[in-house]
Design a protein around this motif. Sequence first.
Motif, PDB file in Angstrom:
ATOM      1  N   MET A 264       0.820  -1.203   0.000  1.00 27.96           N
ATOM      2  CA  MET A 264       0.000   0.000   0.000  1.00 27.96           C
ATOM      3  C   MET A 264       0.865   1.268   0.000  1.00 27.96           C
ATOM      4  O   MET A 264       0.511   2.274  -0.603  1.00 27.96           O
ATOM      5  CB  MET A 264      -0.942   0.004   1.210  1.00 27.96           C
ATOM      6  CG  MET A 264      -1.944  -1.154   1.224  1.00 27.96           C
ATOM      7  SD  MET A 264      -2.767  -1.409  -0.375  1.00 27.96           S
ATOM      8  CE  MET A 264      -3.524   0.181  -0.654  1.00 27.96           C
ATOM      9  N   ARG A 265       2.020   1.207   0.647  1.00 29.63           N
ATOM     10  CA  ARG A 265       2.938   2.355   0.600  1.00 29.63           C
ATOM     11  C   ARG A 265       3.414   2.587  -0.828  1.00 29.63           C
ATOM     12  O   ARG A 265       3.449   3.722  -1.311  1.00 29.63           O
ATOM     13  CB  ARG A 265       4.122   2.104   1.523  1.00 29.63           C
ATOM     14  CG  ARG A 265       3.775   2.061   3.001  1.00 29.63           C
ATOM     15  CD  ARG A 265       5.003   1.691   3.821  1.00 29.63           C
ATOM     16  NE  ARG A 265       6.040   2.722   3.751  1.00 29.63           N
ATOM     17  CZ  ARG A 265       7.292   2.519   4.145  1.00 29.63           C
ATOM     18  NH1 ARG A 265       7.676   1.321   4.592  1.00 29.63           N
ATOM     19  NH2 ARG A 265       8.170   3.504   4.070  1.00 29.63           N
ATOM     20  N   LEU A 266       3.764   1.509  -1.508  1.00 24.89           N
ATOM     21  CA  LEU A 266       4.214   1.643  -2.893  1.00 24.89           C
ATOM     22  C   LEU A 266       3.081   2.109  -3.799  1.00 24.89           C
ATOM     23  O   LEU A 266       3.280   2.940  -4.685  1.00 24.89           O
ATOM     24  CB  LEU A 266       4.770   0.314  -3.391  1.00 24.89           C
ATOM     25  CG  LEU A 266       6.108  -0.126  -2.799  1.00 24.89           C
ATOM     26  CD1 LEU A 266       6.439  -1.535  -3.257  1.00 24.89           C
ATOM     27  CD2 LEU A 266       7.218   0.833  -3.196  1.00 24.89           C
ATOM     28  N   LEU A 267       1.885   1.585  -3.580  1.00 22.88           N
ATOM     29  CA  LEU A 267       0.745   1.961  -4.404  1.00 22.88           C
ATOM     30  C   LEU A 267       0.450   3.446  -4.284  1.00 22.88           C
ATOM     31  O   LEU A 267       0.205   4.132  -5.282  1.00 22.88           O
ATOM     32  CB  LEU A 267      -0.479   1.138  -4.013  1.00 22.88           C
ATOM     33  CG  LEU A 267      -1.781   1.458  -4.748  1.00 22.88           C
ATOM     34  CD1 LEU A 267      -1.629   1.232  -6.246  1.00 22.88           C
ATOM     35  CD2 LEU A 267      -2.932   0.612  -4.195  1.00 22.88           C
ATOM     36  N   ARG A 268       0.476   3.967  -3.057  1.00 22.59           N
ATOM     37  CA  ARG A 268       0.180   5.387  -2.855  1.00 22.59           C
ATOM     38  C   ARG A 268       1.220   6.273  -3.543  1.00 22.59           C
ATOM     39  O   ARG A 268       0.894   7.359  -4.026  1.00 22.59           O
ATOM     40  CB  ARG A 268       0.120   5.704  -1.358  1.00 22.59           C
ATOM     41  CG  ARG A 268      -1.075   5.132  -0.635  1.00 22.59           C
ATOM     42  CD  ARG A 268      -1.268   5.782   0.726  1.00 22.59           C
ATOM     43  NE  ARG A 268      -0.113   5.595   1.595  1.00 22.59           N
ATOM     44  CZ  ARG A 268       0.045   4.568   2.422  1.00 22.59           C
ATOM     45  NH1 ARG A 268      -0.881   3.615   2.469  1.00 22.59           N
ATOM     46  NH2 ARG A 268       1.106   4.477   3.196  1.00 22.59           N
ATOM     47  N   HIS A 269       2.456   5.811  -3.615  1.00 21.83           N
ATOM     48  CA  HIS A 269       3.504   6.631  -4.215  1.00 21.83           C
ATOM     49  C   HIS A 269       3.601   6.439  -5.721  1.00 21.83           C
ATOM     50  O   HIS A 269       3.952   7.363  -6.452  1.00 21.83           O
ATOM     51  CB  HIS A 269       4.850   6.324  -3.556  1.00 21.83           C
ATOM     52  CG  HIS A 269       5.036   6.968  -2.228  1.00 21.83           C
ATOM     53  ND1 HIS A 269       4.369   6.533  -1.099  1.00 21.83           N
ATOM     54  CD2 HIS A 269       5.799   8.025  -1.837  1.00 21.83           C
ATOM     55  CE1 HIS A 269       4.716   7.289  -0.072  1.00 21.83           C
ATOM     56  NE2 HIS A 269       5.583   8.202  -0.491  1.00 21.83           N
ATOM     57  N   LEU A 270       3.285   5.227  -6.197  1.00 24.85           N
ATOM     58  CA  LEU A 270       3.353   4.980  -7.636  1.00 24.85           C
ATOM     59  C   LEU A 270       2.142   5.540  -8.367  1.00 24.85           C
ATOM     60  O   LEU A 270       2.245   6.023  -9.490  1.00 24.85           O
ATOM     61  CB  LEU A 270       3.460   3.473  -7.911  1.00 24.85           C
ATOM     62  CG  LEU A 270       4.813   2.829  -7.665  1.00 24.85           C
ATOM     63  CD1 LEU A 270       4.695   1.304  -7.752  1.00 24.85           C
ATOM     64  CD2 LEU A 270       5.844   3.324  -8.677  1.00 24.85           C
ATOM     65  N   GLY A 271       0.980   5.439  -7.754  1.00 24.93           N
ATOM     66  CA  GLY A 271      -0.245   5.905  -8.389  1.00 24.93           C
ATOM     67  C   GLY A 271      -0.499   7.375  -8.104  1.00 24.93           C
ATOM     68  O   GLY A 271      -0.294   7.852  -6.989  1.00 24.93           O
TER      69      GLY A 271
END
Length: 354
Positions: free
Chosen positions: A17-24
Amino acid sequence: MEHGQDAAVRDEVALSMRLLRHLGSPDEPANLAFSLLSFHAVLSLLASGASGAAREQIAAFLGPAGADALASKVVSDVLAGRGGRDPEVRCAMGVWVDAALLLNPAFADAAACKLEELWSACKFKAAVRTIAFGDNPAAARAEINDWFRSETGGLVDNLLGEGSVDGSTVVVLANSLANSLANSLYFNDDWYKPFFPDLTEDGIFHVSPDAAVRVPFMIGSHQHTFMDIGCHPGFNVLRMPYCIGGGGRTFAMYIYLPDERDGLAGLVRQISSNPAALLHKTIVPKRPVMVGELKIPKFEVSFKVEASLLLRDLGLDLPFHPAADSFSAMLLGGAPHKKVAVSSVLHQCFVNGF
């Protein structure tokens, strides 16, 4: 005490979820796909060659369960064949060192064991090889790209782009006395309830409240009269199981659909607030429900990202600082007058939805 594998899964969900928030980006919507297992595996490999504070930071970044807990468990217990039909899993990861240098035998042995442990369940083996970066960096880059292309059946092409390798590269695990991490993962399987090609129909798919595109939709047949669907405030979840593999193991795709056409960003925030609950398999009830009509757009997503800035923004910064000299122990006797650091982290993920 929490079971080690459960704790590792919890850590993986939180990191995803940390990666998703930063990638998206809600302001710049785009198709996005990434593999947490692949990220976890390559960072775990990097940790085995790091020392001091950098090693500790990588382990902490992956979560309290530790750098090795999830990757080895998931690959060996979930992806490994147990007889019978298994999904196609393609993955490729390797370590290349400049031919003018020598890997520290301790790291070479650790890397070979870890690569074998992580990827022996997959179709392709990993590589630990020497290559002439200094003599001909363009040829070295082409050789590594050819290896990834071959080992993934052509799905991963030109993973190392122009300028990622030059004459001062010492390890690709690329650029300017640095390590470059590159990894790829591919999963393919058939639906447990297949869609019939002759039922495919074009329809309107809304990519935003104000924009729509016309795409082919897979239309459900009599097999899809009852489906695994969870209904929740603001969104629904559809569970699409794949064929049962060896040993009765099952895989599934979970499709989260917000109620509102502009609800995707809100859904991501909602899931981020409680990922352990909203990404758990119990989000869909065990008893299937009747559906009036099932329509799923056909899709294919291939996403490639240079993730070093992303990781640094998330707090994983020490591996990228040459002054820290956290990876010289990878090389036999170190790299004289050179301090080794990570310059790039390349990741590619391919998802085919039909």
